[in-house]
Design an enzyme around this catalytic site. Sequence first.
Site, mmCIF file in Angstrom:
data_model
loop_
_atom_site.group_PDB
_atom_site.id
_atom_site.type_symbol
_atom_site.label_atom_id
_atom_site.label_comp_id
_atom_site.label_asym_id
_atom_site.label_seq_id
_atom_site.Cartn_x
_atom_site.Cartn_y
_atom_site.Cartn_z
ATOM 1 N N LYS A 169 -1.383 3.250 -18.809
ATOM 2 C CA LYS A 169 -0.530 3.818 -17.761
ATOM 3 C C LYS A 169 0.168 2.686 -17.019
ATOM 4 O O LYS A 169 -0.455 1.939 -16.271
ATOM 5 C CB LYS A 169 -1.370 4.638 -16.776
ATOM 6 N N GLU A 242 -8.298 -7.314 -12.431
ATOM 7 C CA GLU A 242 -7.480 -8.510 -12.184
ATOM 8 C C GLU A 242 -6.662 -8.195 -10.954
ATOM 9 O O GLU A 242 -5.727 -7.395 -11.018
ATOM 10 C CB GLU A 242 -6.558 -8.786 -13.388
ATOM 11 N N CYS A 276 0.770 -13.032 -9.546
ATOM 12 C CA CYS A 276 -0.556 -13.058 -8.910
ATOM 13 C C CYS A 276 -0.971 -14.490 -8.608
ATOM 14 O O CYS A 276 -1.600 -14.746 -7.599
ATOM 15 C CB CYS A 276 -1.581 -12.348 -9.785
ATOM 16 N N GLU A 372 -1.076 -11.769 1.035
ATOM 17 C CA GLU A 372 -0.359 -12.055 -0.205
ATOM 18 C C GLU A 372 1.084 -11.576 -0.034
ATOM 19 O O GLU A 372 1.352 -10.379 -0.031
ATOM 20 C CB GLU A 372 -1.028 -11.296 -1.374
HETATM 21 P P1 NAD Z 1 -0.944 -1.542 -7.302
HETATM 22 O O1 NAD Z 1 -2.389 -1.776 -7.067
HETATM 23 O O2 NAD Z 1 -0.163 -0.838 -6.261
HETATM 24 O O3 NAD Z 1 -0.689 -0.737 -8.656
HETATM 25 C C1 NAD Z 1 -1.206 -1.160 -9.888
HETATM 26 C C2 NAD Z 1 -1.369 0.029 -10.805
HETATM 27 O O4 NAD Z 1 -2.386 0.884 -10.290
HETATM 28 C C3 NAD Z 1 -0.122 0.895 -10.970
HETATM 29 O O5 NAD Z 1 -0.029 1.299 -12.326
HETATM 30 C C4 NAD Z 1 -0.432 2.094 -10.084
HETATM 31 O O6 NAD Z 1 0.253 3.268 -10.471
HETATM 32 C C5 NAD Z 1 -1.915 2.240 -10.307
HETATM 33 N N1 NAD Z 1 -2.637 3.002 -9.271
HETATM 34 C C6 NAD Z 1 -2.235 3.300 -8.011
HETATM 35 N N2 NAD Z 1 -3.214 4.001 -7.379
HETATM 36 C C7 NAD Z 1 -4.243 4.128 -8.250
HETATM 37 C C8 NAD Z 1 -5.526 4.731 -8.188
HETATM 38 N N3 NAD Z 1 -5.982 5.321 -7.073
HETATM 39 N N4 NAD Z 1 -6.324 4.676 -9.271
HETATM 40 C C9 NAD Z 1 -5.914 4.039 -10.400
HETATM 41 N N5 NAD Z 1 -4.697 3.461 -10.519
HETATM 42 C C10 NAD Z 1 -3.872 3.495 -9.458
HETATM 43 O O7 NAD Z 1 -0.354 -3.010 -7.612
HETATM 44 P P2 NAD Z 1 1.159 -3.412 -7.785
HETATM 45 O O8 NAD Z 1 1.765 -3.408 -6.420
HETATM 46 O O9 NAD Z 1 1.755 -2.636 -8.884
HETATM 47 O O10 NAD Z 1 1.019 -4.936 -8.299
HETATM 48 C C11 NAD Z 1 0.986 -6.047 -7.467
HETATM 49 C C12 NAD Z 1 -0.436 -6.552 -7.304
HETATM 50 O O11 NAD Z 1 -0.996 -6.848 -8.580
HETATM 51 C C13 NAD Z 1 -0.512 -7.860 -6.533
HETATM 52 O O12 NAD Z 1 -1.587 -7.793 -5.623
HETATM 53 C C14 NAD Z 1 -0.805 -8.895 -7.604
HETATM 54 O O13 NAD Z 1 -1.436 -10.070 -7.151
HETATM 55 C C15 NAD Z 1 -1.651 -8.123 -8.544
HETATM 56 N N6 NAD Z 1 -1.666 -8.742 -9.869
HETATM 57 C C16 NAD Z 1 -2.813 -9.356 -10.295
HETATM 58 C C17 NAD Z 1 -2.836 -9.998 -11.526
HETATM 59 C C18 NAD Z 1 -4.080 -10.687 -12.028
HETATM 60 O O14 NAD Z 1 -4.134 -11.005 -13.205
HETATM 61 N N7 NAD Z 1 -5.070 -10.922 -11.194
HETATM 62 C C19 NAD Z 1 -1.692 -10.013 -12.317
HETATM 63 C C20 NAD Z 1 -0.548 -9.377 -11.857
HETATM 64 C C21 NAD Z 1 -0.550 -8.731 -10.622
#
Ligand code: NAD
Length: 472
Positions: A169, A242, A276, A372
Amino acid sequence: MDRDFRMLIDGELVDGATTFDVIDPATGAAFARCPKADAALIDRAVAAAKRAFPAWSATPIEERAALVSKLADALETRAGEFANLLTSEQGKPLDQAMYEVMGSVFTLRAFAAMRIEPKTLREEGGNTIIEHRTPLGVVAAITPWNFPIILLMNKLGPALVTGNCMVAKPAPTTPLTSLLFGELCGEILPRGVVNIVCDQNDLGDLLTSHPDVDKVAFTGSTATGKKVMASAATGVKRVTLELGGNDAAIVLDDLDARQVARKVYGGAMANAGQICVAIKRAYVPAPMYDDFCDELALLAKEAVVDDGSKQGTTVGPIQNKMQFEKVKALLDDARTRGTILAGGTALDRPGYFIPPTIVRDLDDDAPLVREEQFGPVLPVLKYTDIDDVIRRANDSDYGLGGTVWGKDVARATDVAMRIDSGTVWVNQYLAIDANIPFRGAKQSGLGGELGEAGLHEYTQAHIVNAVAFADA
Ligand code: NAD
């Protein structure tokens, strides 16, 4: 855009229950429609993956790996198409989009070459104990919007090679490259092995709590990661998380301030800071501080901030409106606490453009330093004592990455050893490689991805402990 996108469920490209707009962040206008699943379609996708699992897990690993290689070849053949679509939905400049797509090809090939051999734990006195690694079943892969295609490959490669099936997803603001990849999966893989479904941030919980999902592989924010972990707890599902980061760069005093500023700038501004492991705060020795800040400001002013599809663009837009508003609020706050040397205000044009911004003279407790920012904004902080700056760098709930910069590599490495993060780079940034494990410390993650350790995360130990039958 004059083409339709469909979800992949059980080997068929299917329409959603409804559709929603996908916005080009360079214009703020819709450019495509995305199918949206409902609970019934999520159930269908999970059921298809579950049905496919017995045959897929029994398929010899060489055959599974060959199909993963075939996916890599197909992606490489259509790399230009994927990169263009990635720029349209994500915003990043075309060369950076191509880099992500080719990195995805590399990642799939790296996993296709990895194997986990059975491990003999004991062989003595007629007792043989062997640890095998067996697949988990159905993996839900949930990805964010900053690197939509490569973060999917980090999960799909190891999951498939080890014999799992998947329901993926993508994030609702960047679903299209995943759907396009679903078309390749539909052509190459047995039905049901990979399914791709879309939502509007409302169906993730259905997947993570689904009784037939065995593992959740999640990349996203720490706040959502906590929800994923809680939801997966009901079924004691395996999870890898992650999550977010607030990486510090520590500059040591044996380098030229302007030279090192150029490197740190690259680590902070690539992908418009939406990485990230982007450099999110820089700590610089007091005598170097002014020159370092001035050089960063010079670089920031030279940036070409524009639509990522235009030749010569170095910094594209912020990916979505919500993040755009968040970065603007952090900037408004920073303006009252520190000095903005370059950038600082959103561009007065459609789309979500924030130019590279350099902020100096902030305190450690300013939100731009503690949170962040996930945007092209770098706070620069002064230090005089190395022990104290290490304490300041570690004073965070996050612990994803970090960088240390110094001419004396042994000394810089000593400092790197004291940074409480999953990865610390010395004199380089973002050196992520599918063959090297990547994982976060503290609230930046749980478990991890990449490398053989990443492959293990898609398996469980299966210990077979045998002795000869003892006649009573
Ligand atoms: P987010 O947490 O808002 O969303 C990530 C995913 O989770 C999306 O697909 C979203 O639809 C889904 N989601 C939302 N609510 C959910 C729920 N209740 N249950 C399951 N899934 C749900 O993150 P974002 O804003 O899309 O991405 C940015 C963040 O990702 C930043 O904090 C960044 O640091 C982090 N990130 C981490 C890594 C890593 O490898 N550690 C890599 C890339 C991004």
